[in-house]
Every structure is written in structure tokens, then in C-alpha cells.
Design a protein around this motif. Structure first.
Motif, PDB file in Angstrom:
ATOM      1  N   ASP A 219       0.917  -1.168  -0.398  1.00 18.54           N
ATOM      2  CA  ASP A 219      -0.322   0.458   0.036  1.00 18.54           C
ATOM      3  C   ASP A 219       1.190   0.957   0.027  1.00 18.54           C
ATOM      4  N   PHE A 220       1.864   1.349   0.412  1.00 22.59           N
ATOM      5  CA  PHE A 220       3.210   1.651   0.287  1.00 22.59           C
ATOM      6  C   PHE A 220       4.699   1.750   0.062  1.00 22.59           C
ATOM      7  N   PHE A 221       5.469   2.619   0.241  1.00 25.97           N
ATOM      8  CA  PHE A 221       6.394   1.921  -0.192  1.00 25.97           C
ATOM      9  C   PHE A 221       7.250   3.517  -0.032  1.00 25.97           C
ATOM     10  N   VAL A 222       8.101   2.879   0.310  1.00 25.29           N
ATOM     11  CA  VAL A 222       9.328   4.274   0.657  1.00 25.29           C
ATOM     12  C   VAL A 222      10.909   3.592  -0.291  1.00 25.29           C
ATOM     13  N   PHE A 223      11.545   4.873  -0.317  1.00 23.96           N
ATOM     14  CA  PHE A 223      12.787   4.935  -0.712  1.00 23.96           C
ATOM     15  C   PHE A 223      13.708   6.163  -0.828  1.00 23.96           C
ATOM     16  N   SER A 224      14.963   5.871  -0.783  1.00 28.19           N
ATOM     17  CA  SER A 224      16.097   7.333  -0.550  1.00 28.19           C
ATOM     18  C   SER A 224      16.932   6.980  -2.151  1.00 28.19           C
ATOM     19  N   GLY A 225      16.576   8.226  -2.417  1.00 23.25           N
ATOM     20  CA  GLY A 225      17.583   8.516  -4.191  1.00 23.25           C
ATOM     21  C   GLY A 225      19.097   8.339  -3.843  1.00 23.25           C
ATOM     22  N   HIS A 226      19.060   8.609  -2.731  1.00 21.77           N
ATOM     23  CA  HIS A 226      20.597   8.484  -2.412  1.00 21.77           C
ATOM     24  C   HIS A 226      21.853   7.397  -2.101  1.00 21.77           C
ATOM     25  N   LYS A 227      20.800   6.165  -1.848  1.00 18.42           N
ATOM     26  CA  LYS A 227      21.016   4.913  -1.743  1.00 18.42           C
ATOM     27  C   LYS A 227      20.702   4.335  -2.880  1.00 18.42           C
ATOM     28  N   ILE A 228      20.925   5.148  -3.996  1.00 10.83           N
ATOM     29  CA  ILE A 228      20.498   4.548  -4.902  1.00 10.83           C
ATOM     30  C   ILE A 228      21.539   5.023  -6.287  1.00 10.83           C
ATOM     31  N   TYR A 229      22.086   5.490  -5.499  1.00 11.15           N
ATOM     32  CA  TYR A 229      23.256   6.088  -6.913  1.00 11.15           C
ATOM     33  C   TYR A 229      22.957   7.874  -7.506  1.00 11.15           C
ATOM     34  N   GLY A 230      21.386   8.654  -6.514  1.00 14.65           N
ATOM     35  CA  GLY A 230      20.866   9.546  -6.759  1.00 14.65           C
ATOM     36  C   GLY A 230      21.569  10.592  -6.338  1.00 14.65           C
ATOM     37  N   PRO A 231      20.609  11.261  -6.391  1.00 12.18           N
ATOM     38  CA  PRO A 231      21.439  12.585  -5.381  1.00 12.18           C
ATOM     39  C   PRO A 231      21.005  12.256  -3.864  1.00 12.18           C
ATOM     40  N   ASN A 232      22.238  13.008  -2.692  1.00 14.44           N
ATOM     41  CA  ASN A 232      21.139  13.507  -1.912  1.00 14.44           C
ATOM     42  C   ASN A 232      19.890  14.262  -1.609  1.00 14.44           C
ATOM     43  N   GLY A 233      18.898  14.182  -0.725  1.00 13.49           N
ATOM     44  CA  GLY A 233      17.690  14.881  -0.423  1.00 13.49           C
ATOM     45  C   GLY A 233      16.395  14.666  -1.248  1.00 13.49           C
ATOM     46  N   ILE A 234      16.697  13.656  -2.240  1.00 19.88           N
ATOM     47  CA  ILE A 234      15.282  13.336  -3.021  1.00 19.88           C
ATOM     48  C   ILE A 234      14.871  11.804  -2.322  1.00 19.88           C
ATOM     49  N   GLY A 235      13.468  11.907  -2.378  1.00 20.16           N
ATOM     50  CA  GLY A 235      12.765  10.557  -1.905  1.00 20.16           C
ATOM     51  C   GLY A 235      11.850  10.215  -2.609  1.00 20.16           C
ATOM     52  N   VAL A 236      11.324   9.423  -1.657  1.00 22.77           N
ATOM     53  CA  VAL A 236      10.150   8.469  -3.011  1.00 22.77           C
ATOM     54  C   VAL A 236       9.111   8.193  -2.062  1.00 22.77           C
ATOM     55  N   LEU A 237       8.006   8.343  -1.795  1.00 18.08           N
ATOM     56  CA  LEU A 237       6.913   7.872  -1.271  1.00 18.08           C
ATOM     57  C   LEU A 237       5.397   7.644  -2.126  1.00 18.08           C
TER      58      LEU A 237
END
Ligand code: PLP
Length: 407
Positions: A219-237
Motif C-alpha cells: 500500500d506504501f513503498f518508500v526509498f531514498s535517492g542517495h542509496k540508489i546512486y542518485g542525489p541526496n535530499g530526494i526520496g519517494v513515497l
């Protein structure tokens, strides 16, 4: 065997090409954050150099162009995780903000006194504390799925925890401290039989293989950009449309409103309802560069190569006398957590560091998990597709030196 050109891949990551303490840097702290390929760095530089303008608000050229790129980024993420709708993808600052948003917003709407929330023993503090605080505010009860000595969730015990009062289950797909891959599909299916929504913390799974929202059906899935080779300070809900529509906003202010008067405010529709203030559009577009980069390599290829590294490293490290791996499930991503007999993890970490090897030591923001194993912390080596077996050999040598020094 697959044939990734690791040297070519390494050349894409400028940070890897350096010496620390006059030794070539060996970066085994990918669980904490991953390094950025040049394409991600270039993308951010390009935006700040030529394209920067606040989005959604301007009628001028730069603002319109960047608004489009930001909304395209949402589409790319939607496709990447195979969500049904673009507006089910909310940009946040990272996993922590995503979980806090859900805990506050879902909690406000659905949690009352005596309700129950289920998490697990292997959670990162980011998926413990927001729920604990919600329980304090609402006088709700936090229940915890226990694990076995390998670090695997006990599904029978999980089933026993579920009751008519259970309102949400929140678990990680991969434990950051152990690397264990949890059978979240099963956990979701069991919860859904009772119509209980499930949040999956994907901070440590999204970078290791293909993840599909519609197949997983969480129902919800969350992750961080910086742990997937992307920038810091961005994430997904990610959240299912129906739930997100029912939930109240968490942060309020600009962008998330439809109309404001001093008497009353009405809220914007999804996804903007959950994106108060100026969003991190540079991060979102940088994340797209990272997603494109890893998709070019192929997440399947990444998973296969990282498994090779994990197997190789497990064999090597297991051969060291007095070294004990914590988290021995057959289902793991490329993370090895271990302790050394009679040597404190900080001491070992400091010596290894001087050899140019970056590992993480401590409780890994999972203190209750450390308590479960009656340890204070571990040494954690977390491998990425840019790491090599030769680097693992160097870690092996370094650990033998540590043992010698402290014997
Ligand atoms: N959840 C897990 C499993 C993690 O490993 C981490 C970070 O290590 C987090 C949540 C928090 O992520 P962030 O600090 O990017 O918000």
C-alpha cells in the motif's frame, strides 16, 4: 557468470578514483550511501548552470521547462517501480521523511486508542520511532515481529500478532544491518487477507533488483535517492491512490493548497497535497539520471554480480578465525555484518580505515536488532556493482592484520 565491464563502470564514478592515506580507496559503505556516477553529477550541474527556476509557479520559460522535467521525473519513477498512476509517486527528502509523512497522516486518519501497529525486529530506527511516537500520541500499541538466529522474520509469529485491532504493518524489504531479504510478498498477502495496509521500507532493496508495485501490491513503498546512486535530499513515497486520497496532508504551506482564506484552506489534489513548499526538483531530475544509469546496466545484471561478490566475500570472511557473521539467511543482498572475537568494532573499523577501506561500524540505526543478538554493534561491509573481488581480498587481508594487532 555475467560480464559487466567493472573497470568501465568504475570510471563512471569519479570518487572511486582516489587515494586515502596513500592507499586506493575501497568503498564498502554502500548501505549508508552509494556513490554518484558522473551523469548524475553532470545533470545537477547542468540544472544549476542553465535551467534553474522555481517550478509550478512561473509562467516564464525556465519555470515551465523545469516544471515539465520535474513532472517527467515523476513519470520515470512511476515506470521504474511500475506504479499504476503518476500521482501515486510523491517526492520527499528521503525514506525518513516518507515514513514520517505516512505515520502522521495515516495515523491522524486511521489510528485510535487501543489500535495496533506491527513492525519487525529488523527495522531501521526510521521505521520504528515514527510509529512509536504515533502510538504515544494516540495510545496505540506497537507490536514487533520476532526473528530467528539467522535474522529471518518468523511468519508464524507474525500471523499470531495480527488482530482485528491491527491497522497497519510496516516492515523493510531488506534489513540494512544484516542484508536479509524479507519475504514481504507473503507478509503483504497475509495482512491483506484482513484488509490491513502494508508499508514497505525499500531503502535497502530498491538498488538491488527490480521492484514492481503492482506485483508486490503493497500500500506504501518508500526509498531514498542517495542509496540508489542518485542525489541526496530526494526520496519517494509511493502510496495507493485510494489511501493517499483519504489521508490528510502532513506538511502544509505553499503548493499543497487549492484555495486559502483566513477562514479556511482547501487542499490540492494528489500528488501536490503531500508536496508542501518548493520541492527538490534538482534532486528529482538527478534521480532520473541515476535510474537511467542503473537501468542501462540492468538491475538483473546488478543483482547477479552483487550475489557473486556476496558469495565470494562470505567464503573469505568465514575463513577468518574468530569472525562471526551476524545475519546468515540464504536470502541476502550484498551486505555482510560481522563481529570479531574480543575486538571492538570501532577499533577494527579505525584500523581498516587506515588501510583505505571504508566500512561502517556500530549499531547501524538498528539498536533493538543489536539487542536481539546481544551485541553492541557490528562491522558492516556493503558491496555495490562497482566493487571487485580484489577489493574483497584487501578487506580479508586488512582483517587478518586487525586480528594480529589486537591478539
Ligand atoms: N530504512 C532503512 C532500511 C535504511 O537503511 C535507512 C538508511 O540507512 C533508512 C530507512 C533511512 O534512510 P534516509 O536516511 O535516507 O532517510
Amino acid at each position: 557468470m555475467i560480464s559487466l565491464d567493472i573497470q568501465k563502470i568504475r570510471n563512471d564514478f569519479p570518487i572511486l578514483n582516489q587515494q586515502v592515506y596513500n592507499k586506493p580507496l575501497i568503498y564498502f559503505d554502500n548501505g549508508a550511501t552509494t556513490q554518484k556516477p558522473q551523469v548524475v553529477i553532470d545533470e545537477e550541474l547542468k540544472i544549476y548552470s542553465h535551467e534553474n527556476s522555481n517550478i509550478h509557479r512561473g509562467v516564464h520559460y525556465l519555470s515551465e521547462q523545469l516544471t515539465q522535467r520535474y513532472e517527467d521525473a515523476r513519470k520515470t519513477v512511476r515506470k521504474f517501480i511500475n506504479a499504476k498512476h503518476d500521482h501515486e509517486v510523491i517526492f520527499t527528502s528521503g525514506t525518513t521523511e516518507s515514513i514520517n509523512t505516512i505515520a502522521f497522516s495515516f495515523g491522524e486518519k486511521y489510528i485510535s486508542e487501543g489500535d495496533e501497529i506491527i513492525i519487525s525486529t529488523v527495522e531501521h530506527h526510521a521505521n520504528i520511532v515514527p510509529w512509536q511516537m504515533l502510538c504515544e500520541r494516540k495510545k496505540a500499541i506497537l507490536k514487533v515481529i520476532p526473528i530467528n538466529d539467522k535474522g529471518e522474520l518468523l511468519l508464524d509469529e507474525y500471523q499470531k500478532l495480527i488482530s482485528p485491532k491491527t491497522k497497519i504493518v510496516a516492515v523493510n524489504q531488506v534489513s540494512n544491518a544484516l542484508g536479509t531479504v524479507n519475504n514481504v510478498k507473503k507478509l503483504i498477502d497475509i495482512a491483506h487477507q484482513q484488509n490491513i495496509p502494508v508499508l514497505i521500507d525499500g531503502a535497502q532493496s530498491i538498488q538491488h533488483g527490480n521492484i514492481d508495485m503492482q506485483e508486490l501490491d503493497c500500500d506504501f513503498f518508500v526509498f531514498s535517492g542517495h542509496k540508489i546512486y542518485g542525489p541526496n535530499g530526494i526520496g519517494v513515497l509511493y502510496g495507493k491512490e485510494k489511501l493517499l486520497n483519504e489521508m490528510p496532508p502532513f506538511m502544509t504551506g505553499g503548493e499543497m493548497i487549492k484555495k486559502v482564506t483566513f477562514e479556511k484552506t482547501t487542499f490540492n489534489e494528489l500528488p501536490f497535497k503531500f508536496e508542501a513548499g518548493t520541492p527538490n526538483y534538482v534532486g528529482a531530475i538527478g534521480l532520473v539520471a541515476a535510474i537511467n544509469y542503473i537501468q542501462n546496466i540492468g538491475l538483473g545484471n546488478i543483482a547477479t554480480y552483487e550475489k557473486e561478490l556476496l558469495d565470494y566475500a562470505t567464503k573469505k570472511l568465514e575463513s577468518i578465525d574468530g569472525l562471526k557473521i551476524i545475519g546468515t539467511s540464504q536470502k541476502k543482498v550484498s551486505v555482510i555484518s560481522f563481529v570479531l572475537d574480543n575486538i571492538h568494532h570501532y577499533d577494527a573499523g579505525m584500523v581498516i580505515d587506515k588501510m583505505g577501506i571504508a566500512v561502517r561500524t556500530g549499531h547501524h540505526c538498528a539498536e533493538p536488532l543489536m539487542n536481539r543478538f546481544s551485541i553492541e554493534g557490528t562491522i558492516r561491509a556493503s558491496f555495490s556493482f562497482y566493487n571487485t573481488k580484489e577489493e574483497i581480498d584487501k578487506l580479508h587481508e586488512a582483517l587478518l592484520t586487525v586480528k594480529q594487532m589486537f591478539s
